[in-house]
Design an enzyme around this catalytic site. Structure first.
Site, short mmCIF file in Angstrom:
data_model
loop_
_atom_site.label_atom_id
_atom_site.label_comp_id
_atom_site.label_asym_id
_atom_site.label_seq_id
_atom_site.Cartn_x
_atom_site.Cartn_y
_atom_site.Cartn_z
N ASP A 178 38.32 36.65 36.74
CA ASP A 178 37.93 37.21 38.04
C ASP A 178 36.69 38.38 37.88
O ASP A 178 36.52 39.25 38.67
CB ASP A 178 38.87 37.95 38.89
N ARG A 179 36.32 38.24 36.71
CA ARG A 179 34.92 39.18 36.38
C ARG A 179 35.34 40.57 36.32
O ARG A 179 34.53 41.40 36.58
CB ARG A 179 33.83 39.02 37.22
N LEU A 180 36.67 40.87 35.96
CA LEU A 180 37.01 42.28 35.97
C LEU A 180 37.19 42.61 34.53
O LEU A 180 38.09 42.79 33.64
CB LEU A 180 38.63 42.34 36.48
#
Ligand SMILES: Cc1cc2nc3c(=O)[nH]c(=O)nc-3n(C[C@H](O)[C@H](O)[C@H](O)COP(=O)(O)O)c2cc1C
Length: 200
Positions: A178-180
């Protein structure tokens, strides 16, 4: 903040580089040593191209090239560079920047001697970064060099050598779902490194 980076990843970013590079050697078939090299030319314009890492130690990150190429001209004008390793298989990136010095003649000779005969001939034949009429022009120059050095050792051309990027900033990025992503940077002050997290 520094403490939790140091606790998890250590206080020496060069060692962390080696750890990740060793992982990449197992998983990144083509090629764990490939790195993007960014320079700034005499007009202040950036340029980026891939080169191969040929040595990484406490002194810095070394690559070899034609000393009359566009990158070499840029580095002579602005002896500062940025490197980027992206190992897709690991979802990891390392960005490195710092001043650049030339490698010694001794280092250049040693590495040149370790290269294949064909790549040594190529170093003589290629007027790297200069316009070339067509591919056969280059092939003819390779054949000419082959004839010149037939039955002999191929010496290193004067115009061929290396550069070493001496890191003063090393940034590490780890891809997360989730692009974290995780991102943290080490910066050098005198001989010591400090570290802090960055928003991804
Ligand atoms: C994976 C890869 C590795 C490369 N390694 C080198 C290298 O170690 N040295 C080099 O001079 N060129 C290397 N090249 C070619 C450079 O990307 C570039 O085309 C060439 O050095 C000329 O760049 P310049 O005109 O900016 O000086 C490599 C290209 C690729 C795709």
């Amino acid at each position: 903040m520094v403490d939790n980076i140091f606790k998890e990843y250590g206080n020496n970013p060069a060692l962390l580089f080696h750890k990740w590079h060793a992982e990449a050697e197992k998983s990144e078939i083509n090629d764990p040593n490939a790195m993007a090299l960014a320079t700034v030319d005499k007009e202040g314009r950036p340029g980026v191209r891939m080169v191969l890492l040929k040595g990484a130690d406490e002194n810095g990150f070394t690559f070899y090239t034609n000393l009359e190429s566009a990158k070499a001209e840029a580095l002579q004008k602005h002896p500062y560079a940025a490197l980027n390793f992206h190992w897709k298989s690991l979802e990891k990136q390392i960005r490195i920047s710092g001043p650049v010095v030339k490698t010694t003649d001794e280092e250049n000779d040693k590495y040149f001697a370790s290269r294949s005969r064909a790549s040594r001939l190529g170093a003589w034949a290629s007027n790297q970064s200069r316009p070339c009429e067509d591919y056969s022009t280059f092939e003819k120059l390779v054949a000419k060099a082959e004839k010149k050095f037939a039955g002999q050792q191929i010496p290193r051309p004067e115009h061929w050598g290396g550069f070493r990027v001496m890191p003063e900033r090393m940034e590490f990025w780890i891809g997360h779902p989730d692009r974290l992503h995780k991102r943290f940077v080490y910066t050098k002050q005198d001989k010591d490194w400090t570290a802090h997290w960055l928003f991804p």
